[in-house]
Write a protein that holds these residues in place. Structure first.
Motif, PDB file in Angstrom:
ATOM      1  N   ARG A   1       4.989   0.599  20.965  1.00  0.00           N
ATOM      2  CA  ARG A   1       6.249   1.310  21.235  1.00  0.00           C
ATOM      3  C   ARG A   1       6.879   1.722  19.919  1.00  0.00           C
ATOM      4  O   ARG A   1       6.966   0.932  19.002  1.00  0.00           O
ATOM      5  CB  ARG A   1       7.214   0.414  22.020  1.00  0.00           C
TER       6      ARG A   1
ATOM      7  N   TYR B   1      -2.794  -0.523  27.563  1.00  0.00           N
ATOM      8  CA  TYR B   1      -1.408  -1.023  27.569  1.00  0.00           C
ATOM      9  C   TYR B   1      -1.127  -1.856  28.821  1.00  0.00           C
ATOM     10  O   TYR B   1      -0.701  -3.009  28.725  1.00  0.00           O
ATOM     11  CB  TYR B   1      -0.453   0.170  27.476  1.00  0.00           C
TER      12      TYR B   1
ATOM     13  N   ASP C   1       2.183  -6.899  16.834  1.00  0.00           N
ATOM     14  CA  ASP C   1       2.081  -7.376  18.208  1.00  0.00           C
ATOM     15  C   ASP C   1       0.697  -7.320  18.860  1.00  0.00           C
ATOM     16  O   ASP C   1      -0.268  -6.791  18.328  1.00  0.00           O
ATOM     17  CB  ASP C   1       3.121  -6.667  19.080  1.00  0.00           C
TER      18      ASP C   1
ATOM     19  N   HIS D   1      -0.581  -5.755  21.284  1.00  0.00           N
ATOM     20  CA  HIS D   1      -1.276  -4.514  21.649  1.00  0.00           C
ATOM     21  C   HIS D   1      -2.326  -4.167  20.606  1.00  0.00           C
ATOM     22  O   HIS D   1      -3.309  -3.518  20.913  1.00  0.00           O
ATOM     23  CB  HIS D   1      -0.295  -3.342  21.729  1.00  0.00           C
TER      24      HIS D   1
ATOM     25  N   ARG E   1      15.319  -7.845  29.908  1.00  0.00           N
ATOM     26  CA  ARG E   1      14.443  -6.899  30.593  1.00  0.00           C
ATOM     27  C   ARG E   1      14.085  -7.550  31.923  1.00  0.00           C
ATOM     28  O   ARG E   1      14.079  -8.779  32.034  1.00  0.00           O
ATOM     29  CB  ARG E   1      13.148  -6.690  29.791  1.00  0.00           C
TER      30      ARG E   1
ATOM     31  N   ARG F   1       8.354  -2.091  32.385  1.00  0.00           N
ATOM     32  CA  ARG F   1       6.933  -2.168  32.794  1.00  0.00           C
ATOM     33  C   ARG F   1       6.718  -1.946  34.287  1.00  0.00           C
ATOM     34  O   ARG F   1       5.930  -2.666  34.926  1.00  0.00           O
ATOM     35  CB  ARG F   1       6.345  -3.515  32.357  1.00  0.00           C
TER      36      ARG F   1
END
Ligand code: G6P
Length: 474
Positions: free
Chosen positions: A10, A92, A152, A154, A288, A326
């Protein structure tokens, strides 16, 4: 050519494509982006990120070489990668968010999941291709000897891939998540676990938010790879190379947060919320809509508190703000629905003509969240497991007279636990008791603790966190 680069899935901004085809830009969400955005601009870092949506792809396609700053956007130096949507989706959603995130946060319902079959192998190939796209872009953009900060889960494979392309670079990897203990990490197929660890060990420096997560990573390196681990000196030696392991806690830039939280849009939300709740005490949570944030058990704790303490009926309101996240994953859509069901049950059971015991909001409204922080008497942060949790740090800065209830499984507990009311996030009854304890705590005691919490929360603002890691690459 750039001397300092950052890579993350991101980026600092995202684009929304409206029906008439126009694009509007907004700030990205989550701890990683909040931490890095200002730092990257100040240090003139080139940020490489992925296009996440059709809006992002629309913007990238009009930008020369994917450089959004060169297409007239005020983003700081930013290259967005237009990875083919199907590859991106598998990397992702299927691997990073449904597999690696679940492993590191211990989220699986293990009788049913995970389930690593032929389909997973295709998803894994996409994850490799997506990591390769980042490694290639970084190799293209980096000046000789540049420092590259890879962020991170990812991008776990990028450090080793980049080292293969550009051995002159100095590479760091940073995990914003927890790290799984070896027994849980071993759920992953053996070759996948090995590739992930060796990917990160391609870096010169692997950073974690707390000693606990760094320790878990070293344990995995030892158990899975048979690497030589020096826990005191914090190094891992494997296949002839040594990677330094760093612990870099991330805090908040208190002054910048206060400046934003004093703007008129926040003040008017404060007035509106005050109107709505009157002079009742406020329990606040802001997350979130994320499985690991444990929102459903938090609501269950509030319900149990109301059931066992009728004397509080009409005197307290719980503001639960859970902004969307997400939603391509069915588990997340179902979780949001479960949060809404739990909220409805509380409203049906306890709501009266003149008292709404709970105000749940599942839309993204940053100024409203800042207003809620400022009004809080009790802040509830009860994740199942969390890399750090910046809400636990932002809250005491904006409302030092609020009591903090904090999960002992959040990374932030290492620094804040002493002055917070710490809870086992699975223990709903203990969380209900902590809610009461926070509400009855004297204002003086709340302020005493809150002042200490705010000081701890601002000790390592993002620019120091980043500078520390850059220095570690020298
Ligand atoms: C966590 C992760 C970040 C991620 C953020 C938001 O903080 O560590 O890497 O960006 O969540 O999640 P999203 O999937 O929306 O980027």
């Amino acid at each position: 050519m750039n001397a300092i680069l950052v890579a993350s899935n991101r980026g600092p901004v995202s684009f929304i494509l409206s029906e008439d085809g126009s694009l509007s830009m907004r700030r990205g969400g989550g701890g990683l982006v909040s931490g890095l955005s200002e730092v990257a601009k100040d240090l003139n870092v080139l940020w490489v990120c992925a296009a996440l949506s059709d809006g992002d792809r629309g913007a990238v396609r009009l930008a020369p070489g994917g450089r959004l700053d060169q297409a007239g956007y005020d983003t700081g130096a930013l290259r967005m990668l237009d990875i083919p949507p199907a590859t991106f989706h598998r990397a992702y959603n299927a691997v990073a968010n449904s597999t690696l995130w679940f492993v590191h946060h211990l989220l699986y319902d293990t009788p049913n999941m995970p389930h690593f079959d032929a389909r997973f192998r295709r998803e894994w190939e996409s994850y490799q291709a997506y990591n390769e796209a980042f490694a290639m872009a970084l190799a293209e953009e980096a000046a000789h000897g540049a420092r590259v900060m890879v962020q991170d889960y990812h991008l776990s494979l990028v450090p080793a891939m980049l080292r293969g392309e550009r051995p002159d670079l100095r590479v760091a990897h940073f995990s914003h998540t927890p790290w799984a203990p070896p027994e849980y990490f071993a759920l992953l197929p053996d070759d996948v676990g090995t590739e992930l660890l060796e990917g990160i060990l391609g870096a010169d420096h692997a950073g974690f938010l707390t000693a606990r997560w760094a320790g878990a990573f070293m344990d995995c390196c030892e158990t899975v790879l048979g690497a030589q681990v020096d826990r005191r000196g914090r190094t891992v030696t494997h296949a002839g190379r040594t990677t330094r392991i760093g612990v870099h806690s991330l805090g908040v830039d208190g002054e910048a947060l206060w400046t934003r939280a004093s703007e008129p849009d926040v003040e008017s939300h404060m007035a509106a919320l005050r109107d709505q709740v009157g002079d009742r005490m406020l329990i606040v949570r802001i997350d979130r809509t994320e499985l690991s944030k444990n929102i459903v058990r938090g609501l269950a704790a509030y319900r149990e508190f109301l059931a066992t303490h009728p004397e509080w009926h009409g005197r307290v309101v719980h503001l639960a703000f859970a902004y969307p996240s997400r939603h391509d994953l069915p588990e997340y859509r179902e979780y949001t629905a479960a949060v809404q069901r739990s909220a409805k049950e509380i409203e049906d059971e306890y709501g009266t003509e003149d008292w709404d015991p709970l105000i749940l909001n599942v839309n993204d409204d940053y100024p409203r969240s800042l207003a809620a922080y400022r009004l809080a008497d009790v802040l509830l942060v009860n994740p199942i497991r969390d890399g750090m949790n910046l809400v636990a740090k932002e809250g005491p800065i904006l409302s030092p007279r609020s009591a903090l209830i904090l999960s002992r499984e959040a990374g932030a507990a290492a620094e804040l636990g002493e002055h917070a009311l710490t809870v086992n996030p699975y223990d709903v009854s203990a969380t209900a008791s902590a809610l009461r304890e926070g509400l009855v705590m004297s204002e003086g005691e709340r302020l005493r603790r809150g002042t200490l919490l705010a000081a701890a929360a601002t000790a390592l603002p993002p620019h120091l966190w980043f500078a520390d890691q850059l220095a570690a690459l020298k």
